[in-house]
Design a protein around this motif. Structure first.
Motif, PDB file in Angstrom:
ATOM      1  N   HIS A   1       4.854   5.939  -3.016  1.00 50.56           N
ATOM      2  CA  HIS A   1       6.162   5.635  -3.581  1.00 50.56           C
ATOM      3  C   HIS A   1       6.062   4.846  -4.875  1.00 50.56           C
ATOM      4  CE1 HIS A   1       7.971   7.628  -0.234  1.00 50.56           C
ATOM      5  NE2 HIS A   1       7.073   7.037   0.531  1.00 50.56           N
ATOM      6  N   MET A   2       4.934   5.001  -5.559  1.00 49.96           N
ATOM      7  CA  MET A   2       4.917   4.538  -6.946  1.00 49.96           C
ATOM      8  C   MET A   2       5.519   5.665  -7.790  1.00 49.96           C
ATOM      9  SD  MET A   2       1.021   4.801  -8.458  1.00 49.96           S
ATOM     10  CE  MET A   2      -0.168   4.964  -7.142  1.00 49.96           C
ATOM     11  N   THR A   3       6.256   5.267  -8.808  1.00 52.84           N
ATOM     12  CA  THR A   3       6.845   6.252  -9.714  1.00 52.84           C
ATOM     13  C   THR A   3       5.758   6.852 -10.584  1.00 52.84           C
ATOM     14  OG1 THR A   3       8.986   5.166  -9.777  1.00 52.84           O
ATOM     15  CG2 THR A   3       8.430   6.560 -11.662  1.00 52.84           C
ATOM     16  N   ILE A   4       5.645   8.170 -10.539  1.00 51.45           N
ATOM     17  CA  ILE A   4       4.590   8.829 -11.306  1.00 51.45           C
ATOM     18  C   ILE A   4       5.225   9.814 -12.300  1.00 51.45           C
ATOM     19  CG2 ILE A   4       4.043  10.918  -9.945  1.00 51.45           C
ATOM     20  CD1 ILE A   4       1.270   8.641 -10.160  1.00 51.45           C
TER      21      ILE A   4
ATOM     22  N   CYS B   1      12.858   7.524  -0.028  1.00 54.33           N
ATOM     23  CA  CYS B   1      12.677   6.065   0.065  1.00 54.33           C
ATOM     24  C   CYS B   1      13.721   5.323  -0.757  1.00 54.33           C
ATOM     25  CB  CYS B   1      11.269   5.666  -0.391  1.00 54.33           C
ATOM     26  SG  CYS B   1      11.034   5.668  -2.186  1.00 54.33           S
ATOM     27  N   GLY B   2      14.376   6.021  -1.683  1.00 51.26           N
ATOM     28  CA  GLY B   2      15.357   5.368  -2.553  1.00 51.26           C
ATOM     29  C   GLY B   2      14.925   5.384  -4.004  1.00 51.26           C
ATOM     30  N   ASN B   3      13.629   5.458  -4.224  1.00 54.42           N
ATOM     31  CA  ASN B   3      13.077   5.442  -5.580  1.00 54.42           C
ATOM     32  C   ASN B   3      13.146   6.839  -6.207  1.00 54.42           C
ATOM     33  OD1 ASN B   3      11.752   4.476  -7.870  1.00 54.42           O
ATOM     34  ND2 ASN B   3       9.719   4.764  -6.989  1.00 54.42           N
ATOM     35  N   GLN B   4      12.709   6.923  -7.420  1.00 50.75           N
ATOM     36  CA  GLN B   4      12.825   8.133  -8.226  1.00 50.75           C
ATOM     37  C   GLN B   4      11.444   8.509  -8.757  1.00 50.75           C
ATOM     38  OE1 GLN B   4      15.344   7.271 -11.524  1.00 50.75           O
ATOM     39  NE2 GLN B   4      15.332   9.354 -12.328  1.00 50.75           N
TER      40      GLN B   4
ATOM     41  N   GLY C   1       0.786  -1.229   0.000  1.00 51.03           N
ATOM     42  CA  GLY C   1       0.000   0.000   0.000  1.00 51.03           C
ATOM     43  C   GLY C   1       0.818   1.280   0.000  1.00 51.03           C
ATOM     44  N   GLN C   2       2.128   1.187  -0.258  1.00 51.69           N
ATOM     45  CA  GLN C   2       2.960   2.394  -0.291  1.00 51.69           C
ATOM     46  C   GLN C   2       2.739   3.122  -1.614  1.00 51.69           C
ATOM     47  OE1 GLN C   2       4.855   3.927   1.873  1.00 51.69           O
ATOM     48  NE2 GLN C   2       5.298   2.472   3.511  1.00 51.69           N
ATOM     49  N   VAL C   3       1.522   3.568  -1.824  1.00 48.41           N
ATOM     50  CA  VAL C   3       1.174   4.189  -3.105  1.00 48.41           C
ATOM     51  C   VAL C   3       1.906   5.508  -3.323  1.00 48.41           C
ATOM     52  CG1 VAL C   3      -1.104   3.091  -3.181  1.00 48.41           C
ATOM     53  CG2 VAL C   3      -0.866   5.382  -2.196  1.00 48.41           C
TER      54      VAL C   3
END
Lengths: 373, 373
Positions: free
Chosen positions: A230-233, A242-245, A226-228
């Motif tokens: 941190h979805m890539t948009i 979080c580490g993501n982009q 459910g970590q929406v």
């Protein structure tokens, strides 16, 4: 006992005969267990007049007089404390901001006195607190009640929140991700009360969600389900904590908006929007596009019955909800486009704190004798 | 009976004493039910020599001699048929392409004779077919066995697949989304056999996924749960047949690749990549970036233990798996970055057809007497 409590919760009031029918337990067992629950002051008898003949029936419902639950929401810049009875009725609420304090010690300096006061009031009335439920930014180890490393929330990494609170206040504490408490509030007391599968999206300084399927919070393998936020948009977007982009949170949260339209705070931004400032309008339109894309992804990945929107950002964009719902309809699978219900959160700023009380109720229903000590 | 079958499945072989312990049923009940299952030829006794003293024990396992299951995968350009026993051992496999045929009638002209031949062979051997499991592009109404309106799959909208097959072959049929059959194959026979939560991502002409939590396929409200191919991955991308815009499927599938690098087919594309054609290399790099972003979203939204990659596109990109896994590590929440296992599908081109047999096994385990007629 657990089964009986869940049945009473479902129907608010129920007769012993109905309990025998719905649980499959013998009437002797139902009599004994309900008697025990009445003595524990968890449930009580209510007189009900049924049907045309006016025959009186004895119904069982929660005893709302003796037990209280405290719900605490620890936000990234604010807090909220609610006090409820066993039916989830809000009896008292206190909110405030943490005035620039960071980390647990700073927060306790602000929140501690309120918690003490509420606890002492309840005790002074001769009543009993079942437990303290807490919503707080995740990710976390729910079982152990330890925060992991929540982004944009300095000083809380590894903090043993459950242990500290239980020692400090002498109450059983349940620690839960604030997006999940918000979802639970909606599932137990709000739009999902009839059992709908729902996703609660909370947009504030960060963005998160709580997902409820079959009445239960879904947590995933590492508690990241459910970590929406941190979805890539934005595929080529900025690096997130979080580490993501290009995470939705980096552009679609309050922080994301104020990074794109540099004006101090949301009220200043909204003023600029209302005055027709073209940059502000473009930033708002982008924000709605990000939200729209994220909601499409939520629909196509989780396929819920209801999506509930809340959090501190939501009041600023709530007027656009009909527009967003209409745009979603245009982008969903045709056969399902009229089936997704987009709704505002039921409990406003108390959402997470209300859900925090529901975590304690859930514990009470699952292990009544253990929780009541 | 259902509980016993699931226990035997879990342990492959189990003694009656162990069944009494694990099911909580009395030894009399276990004796009667296992005797009935032996008479039905679903299970049989095996001799096992246990421990140092070499004492012989009677173990119960599936009887692999009498029952057969047919698994059929109906793809957008190809088909696969497998025949298994009750332990999921593949006894026979037939694959082919549909040679430009479209719609159900065209497909049956190609596939029908193979199904007839397999069925007749099994009957000629004196054996019995439990049922016919089918994987086919979704979305669908799983219970009714009716396709809804699968994108890029002309002529199948509204087709009552289950009913047609049951009438045609006189066998119970189970219809399932091909991404879900693929996931089920991995869960029942492959990497998830020990019970891991997993997402199976199938990349071919379209892109889909099957999600298994707690051993069960997750379907969602409208059977759209897991439509990862229809998450927006290019915010300003092209319109997709599903109604959404910039779907991963529009750019990351075989069709998406050949739309971006116009060269006829995947083999021509791979030749261009190997020859160092700069446009082809750029297209491959983009494809991997899309995959990477999609996988990050899958991790942050579903938080599975294992992500399995398969489908007809996968063999062309499998050599990049270690690179993708490494890039993922760099973009996941730090505390969880070493916990996501990215794996190739276990059953290659038979993945969906194998999973289709597992849908029949699941039905047999849940309602043994009904399924065996």
């Amino acid at each position: 006992m657990s089964v009986i409590l869940k049945e009473i919760w479902k129907h608010a009031q129920v007769s012993r005969v109905e309990l025998v029918a719905s649980t499959g337990l013998t009437s002797g067992t139902i009599s004994n267990l309900t008697q025990e629950l009445i003595q524990l002051k968890v449930i009580r008898e209510y007189q009900s007049i049924s049907g045309l003949v006016g025959r009186k029936r004895v119904m069982l419902g929660f005893d709302l007089r003796y037990y209280r639950i405290i719900g605490l929401d620890i936000g990234r810049s604010s807090f909220e404390i609610v006090l409820t009875d066993l039916a989830g009725n809000k009896l008292q609420a206190t909110e405030g901001n943490v005035n620039g304090h960071t980390g647990p010690e700073g927060y306790w300096a602000v929140i501690g006195p309120y918690l003490e006061a509420i606890k002492n009031d309840v005790i002074a009335e001769g009543l009993k607190i079942v437990g303290l439920g807490v919503g707080v930014p995740g990710p976390m180890d729910h079982e152990k009640g330890i925060l992991i490393n929540p982004p944009n929330f300095k000083g809380w990494a590894g903090y043993p929140l459950k242990e500290v609170l239980e020692r400090q206040y002498g109450l059983p504490a349940v620690i839960e991700d604030d997006a999940r408490t918000s979802a639970l509030a909606e599932s137990r007391y709000g739009l999902g009360k009839s059992g709908a599968d729902l996703v609660f999206v909370t947009m504030g300084i960060g963005i998160g969600s709580g997902v409820i399927f079959n009445g239960e919070i879904v947590r995933g393998t590492n508690s990241l389900y459910g970590q929406v936020g941190h979805m890539t948009i934005e595929p080529n977007g900025m690096r997130c904590e979080c580490g993501n982009q290009g995470c939705w949170e980096t552009v679609g949260s309050i922080i994301g908006i104020l990074r794109r339209f540099d004006c101090g705070d949301m009220n200043a931004f909204m003023t600029a929007v209302r005055e027709g400032d073209s940059d502000a309008l473009r930033c708002m339109e982008e924000t709605l596009r990000y939200l729209e894309t994220a909601l499409i992804n939520i629909c196509n990945m989780y396929d819920p019955e209801i999506i509930v929107l809340g959090g501190r950002l939501f009041p600023y964009i709530s007027e656009y909800l009909p527009v967003i719902q209409e745009r979603l309809r245009g982008r969903l699978f045709a056969f399902a486009k009229d089936r997704v219900l987009l709704q505002p959160a039921t409990f406003g700023e108390s959402q997470s704190a209300m859900g925090a009380t529901a975590t304690v109720l859930d514990a009470l229903f699952s292990r009544p004798l253990e929780v009541l000590g």
